[in-house]
Design a protein around this motif. Structure first.
Motif, mmCIF file in Angstrom:
data_model
loop_
_atom_site.group_PDB
_atom_site.id
_atom_site.type_symbol
_atom_site.label_atom_id
_atom_site.label_comp_id
_atom_site.label_asym_id
_atom_site.label_seq_id
_atom_site.Cartn_x
_atom_site.Cartn_y
_atom_site.Cartn_z
ATOM 1 N N ASP A 44 0.324 -1.150 0.150
ATOM 2 C CA ASP A 44 0.132 0.378 -0.340
ATOM 3 C C ASP A 44 0.510 1.711 -0.154
ATOM 4 O OD1 ASP A 44 1.031 0.175 2.324
ATOM 5 O OD2 ASP A 44 -0.974 0.368 3.720
ATOM 6 N N GLU A 45 2.309 0.972 -0.114
ATOM 7 C CA GLU A 45 3.446 2.632 -0.663
ATOM 8 C C GLU A 45 3.135 2.451 -1.494
ATOM 9 O OE1 GLU A 45 6.367 3.275 2.780
ATOM 10 O OE2 GLU A 45 7.074 2.871 0.693
ATOM 11 N N TYR A 46 3.057 3.905 -2.061
ATOM 12 C CA TYR A 46 3.867 3.989 -3.422
ATOM 13 C C TYR A 46 5.037 5.413 -2.974
ATOM 14 C CZ TYR A 46 -1.296 2.989 -4.492
ATOM 15 O OH TYR A 46 -2.394 2.517 -5.446
ATOM 16 N N THR A 47 5.714 4.656 -4.228
ATOM 17 C CA THR A 47 7.089 6.074 -4.511
ATOM 18 C C THR A 47 7.247 6.321 -5.684
ATOM 19 O OG1 THR A 47 7.999 4.425 -3.026
ATOM 20 C CG2 THR A 47 9.474 6.092 -3.947
ATOM 21 N N VAL A 48 7.427 7.807 -5.559
ATOM 22 C CA VAL A 48 7.258 8.787 -7.270
ATOM 23 C C VAL A 48 8.726 8.413 -7.611
ATOM 24 C CG1 VAL A 48 6.449 10.571 -8.036
ATOM 25 C CG2 VAL A 48 5.049 9.981 -6.517
ATOM 26 N N PHE A 65 10.129 10.514 -3.454
ATOM 27 C CA PHE A 65 9.676 10.763 -1.665
ATOM 28 C C PHE A 65 8.190 9.722 -1.965
ATOM 29 C CE2 PHE A 65 6.995 13.477 -5.417
ATOM 30 C CZ PHE A 65 5.721 13.293 -5.518
ATOM 31 N N SER A 66 7.228 9.309 -1.106
ATOM 32 C CA SER A 66 7.023 7.657 -0.985
ATOM 33 C C SER A 66 5.649 8.263 0.685
ATOM 34 C CB SER A 66 7.932 6.709 -0.114
ATOM 35 O OG SER A 66 9.116 6.462 -1.231
ATOM 36 N N GLU A 96 2.285 18.185 2.608
ATOM 37 C CA GLU A 96 2.909 17.388 3.663
ATOM 38 C C GLU A 96 3.110 16.430 2.822
ATOM 39 O OE1 GLU A 96 3.590 17.602 8.483
ATOM 40 O OE2 GLU A 96 2.210 18.856 8.114
ATOM 41 N N LEU A 97 4.033 15.268 3.339
ATOM 42 C CA LEU A 97 3.974 13.838 3.454
ATOM 43 C C LEU A 97 4.602 13.380 4.774
ATOM 44 C CD1 LEU A 97 5.040 12.844 -0.418
ATOM 45 C CD2 LEU A 97 2.586 12.763 0.571
ATOM 46 N N PRO A 98 4.967 11.963 5.029
ATOM 47 C CA PRO A 98 5.445 11.731 6.201
ATOM 48 C C PRO A 98 6.592 11.983 6.538
ATOM 49 C CG PRO A 98 3.766 10.191 5.454
ATOM 50 C CD PRO A 98 3.975 11.547 4.669
ATOM 51 N N ASN A 99 7.628 12.391 5.392
ATOM 52 C CA ASN A 99 9.127 12.502 5.737
ATOM 53 C C ASN A 99 9.562 14.100 4.775
ATOM 54 O OD1 ASN A 99 9.487 10.230 6.754
ATOM 55 N ND2 ASN A 99 9.505 9.090 5.180
ATOM 56 N N ASN A 100 8.499 14.203 4.025
ATOM 57 C CA ASN A 100 8.729 15.413 2.959
ATOM 58 C C ASN A 100 7.754 16.677 2.552
ATOM 59 O OD1 ASN A 100 10.038 12.932 1.415
ATOM 60 N ND2 ASN A 100 11.683 14.291 1.342
#
Length: 148
Positions: A44-48, A65-66, A96-100
């Motif tokens: 269920d994780e997407y990475t661009v 970014f994920s 805002e994303l979890p890490n970015n």
């Protein structure tokens, strides 16, 4: 006595195989691709993955970014990006994303349907020097990237 030795040998053979575990693997799915830019889905994780326009000679020009697809985040991100193309005037959108933190930077063009968007990605970590700007994408490229 012979049965005890046979039983002990069978027990030790089972114990030795217990060290090897079969883990469930999650398939890696590569979604849309535009030039060297693509989206990858693992569970269920997407990475661009995106190509940056400023590069140092000693570093790769591919960044990422994920995010997890919680509350339909994948489709929401697509809708936010495409919706920005329709805004008048074009304006930047901060996400805002979890890490970015991601700014969607839109630039207009006099030719209709040639407005572009760039991902401007900054890490939330204070010591990380990760301010990256992607190459520009037109609306059709975003649709292809997100497989829409």
């Amino acid at each position: 006595m012979k049965n005890i030795i046979t039983l002990a040998a069978m027990f030790f053979s089972f114990v030795s195989f217990a060290q090897v575990k079969v883990l469930e693997t999650v398939p890696v799915e590569k979604l849309g691709k535009v030039n060297n830019n693509y989206i990858q889905k693992v569970g269920d994780e997407y990475t661009v993955y995106y190509t940056i326009i400023q590069t140092d000679e000693d570093s790769s020009n591919l960044r990422k970014f994920s995010f997890k697809n919680i509350d339909n985040a994948y489709n929401n991100l697509y809708n936010i990006i495409v919706g920005g193309f329709n805004a008048t005037p074009l304006y930047d959108i901060k996400l805002e994303l979890p890490n970015n933190y991601i700014w969607l930077h839109y630039t207009g063009n006099v030719v209709p349907d040639k407005a572009t968007v760039q991902f401007m990605v900054s890490s939330k970590e204070r010591d990380a020097d990760t301010n990256n700007v992607s190459e520009p994408f037109v609306k059709d490229q975003i649709s292809k990237l997100f497989q829409k």
